[in-house]
Write an enzyme that holds these catalytic residues in place. Structure first.
Site, PDB file in Angstrom:
ATOM      1  N   ALA A  65       0.872  -1.179   0.000  1.00 24.44           N
ATOM      2  CA  ALA A  65       0.000   0.000   0.000  1.00 24.44           C
ATOM      3  C   ALA A  65       0.905   1.224   0.000  1.00 24.44           C
ATOM      4  O   ALA A  65       1.802   1.335   0.836  1.00 24.44           O
ATOM      5  CB  ALA A  65      -0.874  -0.018   1.250  1.00 24.44           C
TER       6      ALA A  65
ATOM      7  N   VAL B  21       4.521  -1.195   3.265  1.00 26.96           N
ATOM      8  CA  VAL B  21       4.330   0.191   2.845  1.00 26.96           C
ATOM      9  C   VAL B  21       5.220   0.491   1.632  1.00 26.96           C
ATOM     10  O   VAL B  21       6.426   0.238   1.658  1.00 26.96           O
ATOM     11  CB  VAL B  21       4.629   1.170   3.994  1.00 26.96           C
ATOM     12  N   LYS B  22       4.566   1.003   0.592  1.00 30.12           N
ATOM     13  CA  LYS B  22       5.302   1.367  -0.619  1.00 30.12           C
ATOM     14  C   LYS B  22       5.755   2.812  -0.489  1.00 30.12           C
ATOM     15  O   LYS B  22       4.935   3.712  -0.250  1.00 30.12           O
ATOM     16  CB  LYS B  22       4.381   1.245  -1.823  1.00 30.12           C
ATOM     17  N   ILE B  23       7.048   3.023  -0.667  1.00 33.00           N
ATOM     18  CA  ILE B  23       7.626   4.367  -0.566  1.00 33.00           C
ATOM     19  C   ILE B  23       8.297   4.687  -1.901  1.00 33.00           C
ATOM     20  O   ILE B  23       9.086   3.881  -2.409  1.00 33.00           O
ATOM     21  CB  ILE B  23       8.700   4.405   0.563  1.00 33.00           C
TER      22      ILE B  23
END
Ligand code: G3P
Length: 214
Positions: A56, A82-84
């Site tokens: 996400a 978590v997509k950064i």
């Protein structure tokens, strides 16, 4: 190489998950914006369907806000990754979040050095975008090969997710080049399982079986 679904569509994810070969899901703001409903609810539902990592992405671009949003996303479900995005504040966020036990998938990777930096910051995954590199006349698959080589030489445990997959050959070559994961849009999954000789062969078997006497 493991298969992830690159989609935020609940029906497509459910259907593909029934095949029993899906190890995770990746989403992004563009994919989530195509779906009706609250993105957090959609992500929660995806986590209930697929028993594996679900990426996400943060939409903030400043370190403090990225970290805050990352915590909100990570609170949705223990399987959230978590997509950064690979930007300067993103590198700091990868380091900060990884040190606090939040798994990070670094997105928008377009060269091997970006991947190496993301890995050194502590990213669990890096996502090189093959199709988008091909779109601008580069060889997307070559960076999969180079990243895997670099990670192997330097004994880096970060996993390589071949992303922005456009066709089955991207999947084939990613597997040959040693990508740990390919995140694949639903339409490409259906292309991957089709072969005309399989259909012709099955038709012939069934016709011959019908002709059998006694
Ligand atoms: O999820 C990230 C990536 O796979 C996006 O692909 O097709 O929008 O370039 P695409």
């Amino acid at each position: 190489m493991k298969f992830f679904v690159d989609s935020a569509n609940i029906e497509e994810i459910k259907k593909l998950n029934e095949w029993g070969i899906i190890s995770g899901v990746t989403t992004n703001p563009s994919l989530l914006s195509k779906e009706k409903g609250n993105p957090y609810d959609i992500l929660r539902q995806i986590c209930e369907i697929v028993k594996g990592p679900v990426s996400a992405e943060v939409t903030a671009v400043k370190f403090e806000e990225m970290v805050e949003e990352a915590h909100r996303l990570a609170d949705i479900h223990p399987n959230i990754v978590v997509k950064i995005p690979f930007i300067e504040d993103g590198i700091k966020a990868i380091k900060y979040l990884s040190e606090r036990g939040i798994s990070v998938n670094t997105t928008l990777i377009f060269n091997p050095i970006q991947a190496l930096i993301a890995a050194r910051a502590g990213a669990r995954y890096v996502s090189p975008f093959i199709g988008r590199l091909d779109d601008v006349g580069h060889d997307g698959l070559s960076i999969i090969k180079e990243i895997v080589e670099i990670f192997t030489i330097h004994e880096i445990e970060t996993e390589v997710i071949a992303a922005s997959i456009r066709h089955p050959r991207h999947v084939l070559m990613s597997a040959l080049y040693g990508a740990h994961i390919a995140t694949i849009p639903p339409n490409v999954f259906y292309q991957m399982i089709k072969h005309p000789l399989t259909d012709i062969g099955l038709q012939k078997f069934l016709e011959d079986w019908k002709k059998k006497e006694g």
